[in-house]
Design an enzyme around this catalytic site. Structure first.
Site, short mmCIF file in Angstrom:
data_model
loop_
_atom_site.label_atom_id
_atom_site.label_comp_id
_atom_site.label_asym_id
_atom_site.label_seq_id
_atom_site.Cartn_x
_atom_site.Cartn_y
_atom_site.Cartn_z
N ASP A 63 0.58 -1.36 0.12
CA ASP A 63 -0.03 -0.02 -0.20
C ASP A 63 1.04 1.18 0.18
OD1 ASP A 63 0.83 -0.11 2.53
OD2 ASP A 63 -1.06 0.37 3.44
N TYR A 65 2.91 4.55 0.97
CA TYR A 65 3.61 5.21 2.25
C TYR A 65 2.38 5.80 3.06
CZ TYR A 65 8.10 4.24 -0.40
OH TYR A 65 9.17 3.73 -1.04
N PHE A 76 6.70 2.23 -4.23
CA PHE A 76 7.87 2.69 -3.79
C PHE A 76 8.47 3.75 -4.39
CE2 PHE A 76 7.82 -2.10 -4.93
CZ PHE A 76 8.17 -2.63 -3.37
N HIS A 183 11.49 -9.21 -0.15
CA HIS A 183 11.03 -8.12 -0.49
C HIS A 183 12.30 -7.12 -0.22
CE1 HIS A 183 9.09 -4.33 0.48
NE2 HIS A 183 8.23 -4.85 -0.19
#
Length: 218
Positions: A63, A65, A76, A183
């Site tokens: 989701d 920031y 990102f 990740h």
């Protein structure tokens, strides 16, 4: 638009059932409490900057920031000029190691304009509360975008972490490139994201198809 003030639906994605069946009600819930981000005009920024017919690479986030002002509508991506931190800093470290080029700015819109779909699974988040809009309906859109993208032709999917890999588990594999790794978060990057070389490997695949590579330094 679903109603006055709703963000414009990106034309190339507008035929997805989500926008007819689910978006009006979801927007009504969002409009009732505006303590969330990104700004309404940036909710569909990833789909706007990377039209459906231009998608070549897919990178999935979770989701946006939840830090105030940081969400930009691209997975990102940081605001221009803001020093990258956490997962993004690790992504840029891997780019340097993998490709020998430096990307110092955390603004990833240059990738999106080259055909990299930077899609979050959930497109909005309450300020200060990660995953606060999980289960609100965004997941339907994500699944439809992924299915449409896979159906449109060969694509490279860079899947970082279990949630991204699970979302794409049922996509057809034939013709596509799937690069899976841990990740890039500070908690897991050292478990296999560093050294996975997703950027050079996806570019090698694009070149083999006669397509120009992604300039990951942009």
């Amino acid at each position: 638009m679903a109603e006055t003030g709703a963000p414009e639906i990106p034309a190339s994605w507008a035929d997805l059932p989500f926008f007819h069946d689910d978006w009006p009600a979801l927007w009504s819930r969002l409009a009732a409490n505006r303590d969330w981000q990104p700004a309404p005009e940036n909710i569909f920024r990833a789909l706007r900057l990377t039209p459906r017919e231009q998608v070549r690479v897919v990178i999935l986030g979770q989701d946006p920031y939840h830090t105030p002002g940081r969400a930009q509508g691209l997975a990102f991506s940081f605001p221009p000029g803001e020093p990258p931190r956490d997962s993004l800093r690790n992504i840029l470290t891997e780019i340097a190691s993998d490709t020998g080029t430096q990307k110092r700015d955390g603004d990833l819109s240059g990738w999106a304009k080259q055909g990299v779909l930077l899609l979050n699974t959930i497109l909005t988040v309450p300020v200060g509360r990660a995953f606060g809009h999980k289960g609100q309906g965004w997941e339907k859109l994500t699944r439809q975008v992924l299915n449409a993208t896979a159906a449109d032709g060969p694509r490279a999917f860079l899947l970082w972490g279990g949630p991204a890999q699970k979302l794409c588990a049922n996509l057809p594999r034939d013709g596509h490139l799937f690069l899976e790794s841990p990740h890039p978060s500070p908690l897991s990057a050292h478990r296999g994201f560093f050294g996975s070389k997703p950027f050079s490997r996806s570019n090698a695949w694009l070149r083999a198809r006669g397509e120009p590579p992604i300039d990951w330094s942009r």
